[in-house]
Scaffold this motif. Structure first.
Motif, PDB file in Angstrom:
ATOM      1  N   GLY A   1       0.785  -1.228   0.000  1.00 54.69           N
ATOM      2  CA  GLY A   1       0.000   0.000   0.000  1.00 54.69           C
ATOM      3  C   GLY A   1       0.812   1.270   0.000  1.00 54.69           C
ATOM      4  O   GLY A   1       0.312   2.328  -0.386  1.00 54.69           O
TER       5      GLY A   1
ATOM      6  N   LYS B   1      -8.328   4.464  -5.888  1.00 54.45           N
ATOM      7  CA  LYS B   1      -7.119   4.965  -5.243  1.00 54.45           C
ATOM      8  C   LYS B   1      -6.249   5.611  -6.326  1.00 54.45           C
ATOM      9  O   LYS B   1      -5.955   4.982  -7.353  1.00 54.45           O
TER      10      LYS B   1
ATOM     11  N   GLU C   1       0.848   4.663   2.962  1.00 56.29           N
ATOM     12  CA  GLU C   1      -0.445   4.253   2.390  1.00 56.29           C
ATOM     13  C   GLU C   1      -1.552   5.257   2.705  1.00 56.29           C
ATOM     14  O   GLU C   1      -2.392   5.562   1.847  1.00 56.29           O
TER      15      GLU C   1
ATOM     16  N   ILE D   1      -2.861   6.419  -7.075  1.00 51.61           N
ATOM     17  CA  ILE D   1      -1.523   6.095  -6.590  1.00 51.61           C
ATOM     18  C   ILE D   1      -0.517   7.164  -6.985  1.00 51.61           C
ATOM     19  O   ILE D   1       0.337   7.561  -6.186  1.00 51.61           O
TER      20      ILE D   1
ATOM     21  N   GLU E   1      -5.963   2.829  -9.088  1.00 50.25           N
ATOM     22  CA  GLU E   1      -6.426   1.498  -8.698  1.00 50.25           C
ATOM     23  C   GLU E   1      -7.939   1.517  -8.549  1.00 50.25           C
ATOM     24  O   GLU E   1      -8.496   2.429  -7.928  1.00 50.25           O
TER      25      GLU E   1
ATOM     26  N   SER F   1      -2.205  12.972  -6.378  1.00 52.38           N
ATOM     27  CA  SER F   1      -1.410  12.152  -5.464  1.00 52.38           C
ATOM     28  C   SER F   1      -0.193  12.948  -4.990  1.00 52.38           C
ATOM     29  O   SER F   1       0.340  13.776  -5.729  1.00 52.38           O
TER      30      SER F   1
ATOM     31  N   HIS G   1     -14.210   1.136  -5.204  1.00 51.94           N
ATOM     32  CA  HIS G   1     -13.142   1.768  -4.444  1.00 51.94           C
ATOM     33  C   HIS G   1     -12.028   2.232  -5.379  1.00 51.94           C
ATOM     34  O   HIS G   1     -11.474   1.442  -6.145  1.00 51.94           O
TER      35      HIS G   1
ATOM     36  N   ARG H   1      -7.960   8.323  -1.739  1.00 52.06           N
ATOM     37  CA  ARG H   1      -8.852   7.190  -1.992  1.00 52.06           C
ATOM     38  C   ARG H   1     -10.282   7.639  -1.769  1.00 52.06           C
ATOM     39  O   ARG H   1     -10.551   8.508  -0.949  1.00 52.06           O
TER      40      ARG H   1
END
Length: 290
Positions: free
Chosen positions: A88, A155, A141, A157, A178, A166, A153, A146
């Motif tokens: 993560g 995310k 993480e 990254i 993700e 990010s 869900h 997110r």
């Protein structure tokens, strides 16, 4: 993904003491935006006598992104970084004019059974930054954006997408996203992406334009503005891409550059051990024989 232009199957590659799945580069597609290299590690089960020991090796002209699903890697580099990466979290190392690093199983896990599973990615640098000073960033993480929409869900990254950013310090417009689900869902990305785009299926499957696609495939899209697909239950996919560079990128071993002569110089420098050293490391990976 709507308008699938190319399907890339994961291919076996040996990185030393275990095999990985090579996704990029591919003979028909050398890069997706600034992404020039993607390896899928594992999942590989290592017994109490087996460990990951990637000896010190060099890079130029790129940033590396390491993202684990399972397991742990101890990262050491010539900048002086020494940090354990866990699932993560993100290791982001910018090689620039030259960096050396090693990747090993942490000491406390070396005599036990363990699983290693994750992605290792190279992102090429813009031409004007290819000779920048090396840098390293570790992102925990809980620092990664997110969110959830209708049971899906997301995310982010790395990079920028969906109006979010990010904290990974990227050097050109890109995204690495993700998406996970538990129930079958339709995904409509719309016009939220830019540049070149691709989708990697880690687990589960997707359905698009009358076709089913399964794990260990990358789908290269024709048009990022027409990104729609159905995810089967319990699937995990990664969408990545961004603005391509105007110049071609060349790869020689662990070196990336827009200039072939620079690659030759990097080879000579490594053969003569003129790269910086990793503190505490003695051995190194030799330049591969032809």
């Amino acid at each position: 993904m709507s308008n699938v232009e190319l399907i890339i199957e994961e291919r076996a590659a040996n990185i030393g003491n275990f095999m990985v799945g090579r996704l990029l580069p591919f003979r028909q597609k050398r890069a997706v935006g600034p992404f020039v290299f993607i390896d899928h590690m594992g999942p590989v089960k290592l017994n109490d006598r087996e460990n990951m020991d990637v000896l010190p090796h060099p890079h130029i002209g790129l940033s590396t992104l390491t993202y684990l699903f399972e397991g742990s890697i101890m990262h050491r580099d010539s900048i002086g970084s020494e940090i354990e990466i866990k699932p993560g979290a993100i290791n982001w190392m910018t090689a620039g004019k030259g960096v050396v690093h090693s990747e090993r199983t942490p000491d406390y896990l070396r005599n036990s059974e363990k699983i290693l599973h994750g992605l290792q990615i190279w992102v090429a640098l813009p031409k004007e930054l290819e000779e920048t000073e090396p840098a390293f960033t570790h992102i925990a993480e809980d620092e990664i954006p997110r969110w959830e929409e209708n049971g899906i869900h997301f995310k982010l990254i790395a990079g920028e997408a969906f109006g979010k950013k990010s904290p990974v310090p990227v050097h050109s417009p890109l995204y690495f996203i993700e998406i996970k689900n538990t129930h079958p869902q339709d995904i409509e990305i719309g016009d939220m992406l830019y540049g070149e785009s691709a989708l990697y299926i880690l687990e589960g499957s997707i359905f698009s334009d009358g076709n089913n696609y399964g794990p260990k495939q990358i789908l290269i899209a024709k048009d990022t503005k027409l990104c729609a697909f159905e995810m089967a239950e319990n699937s995990t996919v990664y969408i990545f891409g961004g603005q391509p560079f105007p110049e071609q990128r060349f790869i020689d071993w662990n070196f990336v550059s827009s200039d072939k002569e620079r690659l030759k110089q990097a080879k000579v420098d490594w053969l003569n051990q003129r790269f910086p050293k990793v503190p505490g490391e003695v051995d190194f990976v030799p330049y591969p024989k032809a």
